[in-house]
Design an enzyme around this catalytic site. Structure first.
Site, mmCIF file in Angstrom:
data_model
loop_
_atom_site.group_PDB
_atom_site.id
_atom_site.type_symbol
_atom_site.label_atom_id
_atom_site.label_comp_id
_atom_site.label_asym_id
_atom_site.label_seq_id
_atom_site.Cartn_x
_atom_site.Cartn_y
_atom_site.Cartn_z
ATOM 1 N N VAL A 152 -9.176 17.600 -1.416
ATOM 2 C CA VAL A 152 -10.153 17.443 -2.498
ATOM 3 C C VAL A 152 -11.083 16.255 -2.248
ATOM 4 C CG1 VAL A 152 -10.388 16.865 -4.956
ATOM 5 C CG2 VAL A 152 -8.780 18.628 -4.240
ATOM 6 N N PHE B 187 -11.794 22.435 -9.100
ATOM 7 C CA PHE B 187 -11.403 23.851 -9.074
ATOM 8 C C PHE B 187 -11.591 24.485 -7.691
ATOM 9 C CE2 PHE B 187 -12.713 22.838 -13.416
ATOM 10 C CZ PHE B 187 -11.585 23.231 -14.130
ATOM 11 N N GLY C 25 1.609 30.682 -3.643
ATOM 12 C CA GLY C 25 2.159 29.440 -3.091
ATOM 13 C C GLY C 25 1.050 28.414 -3.093
ATOM 14 N N CYS D 185 -1.139 23.982 -5.339
ATOM 15 C CA CYS D 185 -1.554 23.878 -6.744
ATOM 16 C C CYS D 185 -0.779 24.772 -7.701
ATOM 17 C CB CYS D 185 -3.046 24.162 -6.856
ATOM 18 S SG CYS D 185 -4.025 22.882 -6.062
ATOM 19 N N LYS E 76 3.100 24.073 -8.458
ATOM 20 C CA LYS E 76 3.393 22.776 -9.093
ATOM 21 C C LYS E 76 2.717 22.665 -10.453
ATOM 22 C CE LYS E 76 -0.095 19.555 -7.274
ATOM 23 N NZ LYS E 76 -0.903 19.297 -8.455
ATOM 24 N N ARG F 225 1.905 23.904 2.163
ATOM 25 C CA ARG F 225 2.661 23.476 0.980
ATOM 26 C C ARG F 225 3.035 24.685 0.124
ATOM 27 N NH1 ARG F 225 -1.208 18.497 -0.826
ATOM 28 N NH2 ARG F 225 -2.817 19.922 -0.093
HETATM 29 N N1 LIG Z 1 -5.864 21.202 -2.500
HETATM 30 C C1 LIG Z 1 -6.475 21.935 -3.419
HETATM 31 O O1 LIG Z 1 -6.835 23.094 -3.173
HETATM 32 C C2 LIG Z 1 -6.756 21.382 -4.781
HETATM 33 C C3 LIG Z 1 -7.666 22.055 -5.628
HETATM 34 C C4 LIG Z 1 -7.919 21.535 -6.892
HETATM 35 C C5 LIG Z 1 -7.252 20.391 -7.333
HETATM 36 N N2 LIG Z 1 -6.343 19.784 -6.497
HETATM 37 C C6 LIG Z 1 -5.701 18.551 -6.989
HETATM 38 O O2 LIG Z 1 -6.375 17.455 -6.403
HETATM 39 C C7 LIG Z 1 -5.458 16.390 -6.117
HETATM 40 C C8 LIG Z 1 -5.506 16.057 -4.635
HETATM 41 O O3 LIG Z 1 -5.049 17.193 -3.920
HETATM 42 P P1 LIG Z 1 -5.192 17.287 -2.326
HETATM 43 O O4 LIG Z 1 -4.758 18.655 -1.955
HETATM 44 O O5 LIG Z 1 -6.524 16.805 -1.904
HETATM 45 O O6 LIG Z 1 -4.068 16.216 -1.895
HETATM 46 P P2 LIG Z 1 -3.823 15.630 -0.434
HETATM 47 O O7 LIG Z 1 -2.377 15.333 -0.376
HETATM 48 O O8 LIG Z 1 -4.445 16.498 0.595
HETATM 49 O O9 LIG Z 1 -4.661 14.258 -0.444
HETATM 50 C C9 LIG Z 1 -4.310 13.139 -1.178
HETATM 51 C C10 LIG Z 1 -4.681 11.912 -0.359
HETATM 52 O O10 LIG Z 1 -4.535 10.744 -1.160
HETATM 53 C C11 LIG Z 1 -4.087 9.695 -0.322
HETATM 54 N N3 LIG Z 1 -3.554 8.607 -1.160
HETATM 55 C C12 LIG Z 1 -2.395 8.553 -1.854
HETATM 56 N N4 LIG Z 1 -2.307 7.399 -2.526
HETATM 57 C C13 LIG Z 1 -3.443 6.699 -2.274
HETATM 58 C C14 LIG Z 1 -3.960 5.447 -2.694
HETATM 59 N N5 LIG Z 1 -3.279 4.660 -3.519
HETATM 60 N N6 LIG Z 1 -5.159 5.051 -2.223
HETATM 61 C C15 LIG Z 1 -5.857 5.840 -1.387
HETATM 62 N N7 LIG Z 1 -5.432 7.038 -0.949
HETATM 63 C C16 LIG Z 1 -4.243 7.460 -1.395
HETATM 64 C C17 LIG Z 1 -3.087 10.365 0.586
HETATM 65 O O11 LIG Z 1 -2.849 9.605 1.754
HETATM 66 C C18 LIG Z 1 -3.791 11.697 0.866
HETATM 67 O O12 LIG Z 1 -4.604 11.608 2.025
HETATM 68 C C19 LIG Z 1 -4.107 16.888 -6.623
HETATM 69 O O13 LIG Z 1 -3.923 16.455 -7.936
HETATM 70 C C20 LIG Z 1 -4.247 18.394 -6.589
HETATM 71 O O14 LIG Z 1 -3.393 19.027 -7.493
HETATM 72 C C21 LIG Z 1 -6.100 20.235 -5.246
#
Ligand SMILES: NC(=O)c1ccc[n+]([C@@H]2O[C@H](COP(=O)([O-])OP(=O)(O)OC[C@H]3O[C@@H](n4cnc5c(N)ncnc54)[C@H](O)[C@@H]3O)[C@@H](O)[C@H]2O)c1
Length: 463
Positions: free
Chosen positions: A29, A169, A274, A277, A280, A344
């Protein structure tokens, strides 16, 4: 590569207000959001605690597979850093996009979000907007506000700040398009000032903006994902009925999906949802419900159906092959869906674990997710192969777990010649049953009982 042609940005280049933005958390994201905001002209710093990730990003190497993203990262001037303090001081808007993984009790683990709020409180040096883009349960905006206020108090400063909930989204695999051509942008705020700033941030993106209060915005994200999960479990339940009663789920999905009130999307029967998102978020909403005496019986059923669905293909395999010990099972597709390397909560993890427990041998292939899969799958009785045909060579059965395009384009004649037993278990209903069976295979899909070709529905397109 320049911006993909399919992107429709608002044609108001004269009036673009360049804003300084820090994105904290550079994952699926954060990286997509930062890159897309850079693409539309904003100044971006992307922060992550993972030093290796940041070093690679500085060299233009991106940590994930997402079509078009690497080119867009290289094209735009984005600062990548591990220095959150520097980024927060630089920015007028700080966007938190850190992970909110499943906690011990299936709730959303907010430790990273809280860390970001604390860091913001420690280093903000003037009035700024704090935006929560991560998926966070209702009430998190308030928690962040409190943390920031506490940090300000400790420093004896009072810069004033705005809290915004701006849930994301995007879908992996189409993340750029989903960001720059969003269906909608949801912004939860408490003040007109925050609303104005957020409107400015998104002014180049042609999408309806829904302004709400913070709690409502937080709930919208969980409601959206829970509804999508419900659609999937609904069609999977219908698929089970088709198998018993003798209908074809693909045509049932077509028949209901043509109704605009229902829509065609998220109606593919398969081996369950799966990814990072849906599983969980459904669990976290059920968990949050307990705090408010909401039992969510519908969502509990959605989850139960999904768990059963992950075991379905394994049961079908046992039905067709008997004992699986010593048999060679070829697996095509490991990622939770095509066009991503994300493993994941991928249903493949459940199925592979079950196969390993029986003593079966596994050959597995995925176009993009193999490296991530290797980190999550125990290494016994499994070999990761380089091509789909190598994977299927000598197999007693081929199991399709992800609907990558390249699997649909397989040369069936060659596939037939390399397999020991021409049995295909198609967990995503990817292949055309009629064609595959004409090529000499036994095809077992989901919700597609054996039937004569003329019984398959044909949709007449009227001019
Ligand atoms: N992946 C998707 O398709 C998607 C879609 C919509 C919403 N989301 C939501 O968005 C959020 C992020 O998801 P994602 O898939 O990008 O996660 P991700 O695990 O790919 O990325 C999260 C990043 O945050 C970093 N991080 C953690 N703590 C930190 C800190 N204190 N300072 C700086 N960086 C830090 C991690 O090292 C990691 O690189 C989640 O809440 C998820 O539910 C994800």
């Amino acid at each position: 590569m320049s911006t993909p042609l399919f992107l429709k940005l608002k044609n108001n280049s004269d009036s673009v207000n360049i804003m300084k933005i820090a994105i904290i958390g550079t994952g699926y994201v954060g990286l997509t959001t930062g890159t897309c905001f850079a693409e539309i002209g904003h100044e971006i710093i992307c922060v992550d605690v993972n030093e290796e990730k940041i070093e690679n990003l500085k060299k233009g190497i991106i940590p994930i597979y997402e079509p078009g993203l690497e080119e867009m990262v290289r094209k735009n001037k984005i600062n990548f850093t591990t220095d959150a303090k520097k980024a927060i001081k630089f920015a007028e808007i700080v966007i938190s996009a850190v992970g909110t993984p499943m906690g011990k009790n299936h709730d959303a683990d907010l430790q990273f979000v809280k860390e970001v709020a604390e860091t913001f409180g420690k280093h903000a040096n003037n009035q700024k907007v704090f935006v929560n883009k991560s998926t966070v349960p209702v009430g998190t905006g308030k928690i962040c506000k409190k943390i920031i206020e506490t940090e300000f108090k400790k420093r004896n400063v009072d810069f004033g700040f705005e809290i915004v909930s701006n849930p994301e989204f995007l879908r992996e695999g189409t993340a750029i398009k989903d960001t720059l051509e969003a269906d909608r942008i949801v912004i939860g705020t408490e003040t007109n000032n925050a609303r104005k700033i957020m409107k400015k941030l998104y002014e180049k993106i042609e999408a309806p903006i829904l302004f709400t209060d913070i709690k409502t915005a937080e709930i919208i994200k969980y409601a959206a994902n829970s509804f999508l999960a419900t659609k999937i479990s609904f069609i999977n339940e219908m698929a089970g009925f088709c198998e018993k009663a003798g209908g074809n789920i693909k045509d049932v999905a077509k028949g209901i999906g043509l109704d605009k009130r229902i829509g065609k999307k998220f109606l593919n029967a398969g081996i369950g949802y799966g990814g990072s998102c849906l599983p969980k978020d459904v669990k976290a909403l059920i968990q949050k419900g307990q705090e408010f005496d909401c039992d969510f019986p519908l969502l509990k059923a959605v989850e139960e159906i999904n768990e059963n669905q992950k075991n379905l293909l394994f049961k079908k395999l046992q039905k067709h092959l008997g004992a699986l010990e010593g048999k060679l099972i070829a697996i095509w597709g490991l990622s939770f869906k095509p066009k991503t390397d994300d493993m994941r909560e991928a249903p493949s993890l459940t199925i592979i674990k079950k196969l390993q427990a029986t003593g079966a041998y596994i050959h597995a292939y995925d176009p993009k997710a193999t490296e991530n899969a290797k980190k999550m799958i125990e290494s016994f009785n499994i070999e990761f192969c380089k091509t789909p045909l190598d994977t299927a060579s000598g197999a007693n059965a081929l199991v399709i777990l992800t609907e990558w395009d390249e699997f649909a384009q397989t040369d069936l004649k060659r596939l037939h010649s390399v397999m020991k037993n021409p049995l295909i278990l198609d967990g995503r209903n990817l292949l055309n049953k009629e064609i595959v069976e004409k090529a000499g295979f036994k095809h077992v899909g989901i919700g597609q009982p054996d039937q004569k070709p003329h019984e398959t529905a044909k949709l007449l397109e009227h001019a």
